[in-house]
Scaffold this motif. Sequence first.
Motif, PDB file in Angstrom:
ATOM      1  N   ASP A  70       0.742  -1.336   0.143  1.00 52.27           N
ATOM      2  CA  ASP A  70       0.007   0.119   0.015  1.00 52.27           C
ATOM      3  C   ASP A  70       0.869   1.257  -0.005  1.00 52.27           C
ATOM      4  O   ASP A  70       2.216   1.244   0.014  1.00 52.27           O
ATOM      5  N   LEU A  71       0.324   2.499   0.221  1.00 51.83           N
ATOM      6  CA  LEU A  71       0.871   3.595   0.075  1.00 51.83           C
ATOM      7  C   LEU A  71       2.069   3.964   1.184  1.00 51.83           C
ATOM      8  O   LEU A  71       3.027   4.207   1.023  1.00 51.83           O
ATOM      9  N   ALA A  72       1.459   3.408   2.519  1.00 51.86           N
ATOM     10  CA  ALA A  72       2.488   3.420   3.430  1.00 51.86           C
ATOM     11  C   ALA A  72       3.810   2.649   3.374  1.00 51.86           C
ATOM     12  O   ALA A  72       5.049   2.977   3.632  1.00 51.86           O
ATOM     13  N   ASP A  73       3.794   1.603   2.501  1.00 53.82           N
ATOM     14  CA  ASP A  73       4.793   0.632   2.123  1.00 53.82           C
ATOM     15  C   ASP A  73       5.749   1.381   1.244  1.00 53.82           C
ATOM     16  O   ASP A  73       6.880   1.395   1.487  1.00 53.82           O
ATOM     17  N   LEU A  74       5.101   2.014   0.333  1.00 55.51           N
ATOM     18  CA  LEU A  74       5.868   2.752  -0.832  1.00 55.51           C
ATOM     19  C   LEU A  74       6.614   4.024  -0.218  1.00 55.51           C
ATOM     20  O   LEU A  74       8.011   3.981  -0.234  1.00 55.51           O
ATOM     21  N   VAL A  75       5.979   4.593   0.802  1.00 50.86           N
ATOM     22  CA  VAL A  75       6.696   5.794   1.508  1.00 50.86           C
ATOM     23  C   VAL A  75       7.709   5.338   2.221  1.00 50.86           C
ATOM     24  O   VAL A  75       8.774   6.127   2.403  1.00 50.86           O
ATOM     25  N   THR A  76       7.558   4.369   2.978  1.00 50.96           N
ATOM     26  CA  THR A  76       8.429   3.624   3.874  1.00 50.96           C
ATOM     27  C   THR A  76       9.723   3.600   3.148  1.00 50.96           C
ATOM     28  O   THR A  76      11.071   3.793   3.633  1.00 50.96           O
ATOM     29  N   LEU A  77       9.587   2.935   2.100  1.00 50.10           N
ATOM     30  CA  LEU A  77      10.800   2.333   1.249  1.00 50.10           C
ATOM     31  C   LEU A  77      11.656   3.748   0.755  1.00 50.10           C
ATOM     32  O   LEU A  77      12.729   3.763   0.730  1.00 50.10           O
ATOM     33  N   VAL A  78      10.823   4.671   0.299  1.00 44.57           N
ATOM     34  CA  VAL A  78      11.223   5.941  -0.088  1.00 44.57           C
ATOM     35  C   VAL A  78      12.136   6.694   0.927  1.00 44.57           C
ATOM     36  O   VAL A  78      13.227   6.948   0.880  1.00 44.57           O
ATOM     37  N   ASN A  79      11.499   6.542   2.115  1.00 39.52           N
ATOM     38  CA  ASN A  79      12.231   7.250   3.196  1.00 39.52           C
ATOM     39  C   ASN A  79      13.602   6.501   3.709  1.00 39.52           C
ATOM     40  O   ASN A  79      14.571   7.214   3.979  1.00 39.52           O
ATOM     41  N   LEU A  80      13.513   5.427   3.774  1.00 41.48           N
ATOM     42  CA  LEU A  80      14.700   4.360   4.079  1.00 41.48           C
ATOM     43  C   LEU A  80      15.728   4.735   3.004  1.00 41.48           C
ATOM     44  O   LEU A  80      16.755   5.056   3.032  1.00 41.48           O
TER      45      LEU A  80
END
Length: 282
Positions: free
Chosen positions: A218-228
Amino acid sequence: MQTGFGIYAKIAHDIIAGKASLPNLPDAALRIRRAMQDPSCDLARIEQIIQTDAGLSGYLIQMANSPAYRGWRQTKDLKRALSLFGMEMTRNLCLGYSLRSMFHGRDPLLKTLLLEHWKRSAHRAAFCTVLAGQVRHISPDRALLAGLLQEIGMPLLYVRLENTPEALGDPELLQDLEDTFCATISQTLLASWCLDAELQDVARNRHNWLRDHRGKADLADLVTLVNLHELRLVNDPTRYLPDMQTIPAYDKLKPGAVSVLGTLVMLDESVDIAAIEATMTG
């Protein structure tokens, strides 16, 4: 009497507790939302609203020609851009654009902080947009919006700290406030704007490396990867960061190879990020 961090923490607590007034949605986004609540609203009506804002009109045409959205021929007018986007995408992109109005201040120090925050948000949003292009069920416009909104509470906190320049001029204090309160203030603001639970979940979990859930990414997964990915680029030795391949979001999204620095090769090699970012900050 409160000293140090506690003085500024109270300002954050007041926002979260509803003791401080929250800003309304920026005007353009608010007018479009109201129009779209009418069942008879169509793209022609949305076009009429957008045409009253030359900056927004130009932005949408630019986005229509950006690597994330462009079709087989160049888009030269607003009507074609809106036809390319459709109603929902148009609403998301208009909201993303209108957020820029929150990143201005009169005080020079506050103005600088807000501008720097907007640039960082736009950079992350560009990463999110490109990564979403690899995930069929996450639309690039939603990813862009999530990237912009994930830390939307910080500009609000900066503005509340305008009368305490000693706080605005202390990077370590601001980082402590961000680490402690950003997620909750951002979620509070998104809820006050009646934005959906998925976007609120992004703000709440933006650095939750161990977040896991059933179902597809989901969106939170995607944003988490980008932030890492972004934090790996910064390479701050004081911050613990897990290996990219070990977090649940990586397993769900399967974004490909990881570099020796622990970043996503796909994002490192993308030629589209700079162009998308320039459209948002230009």
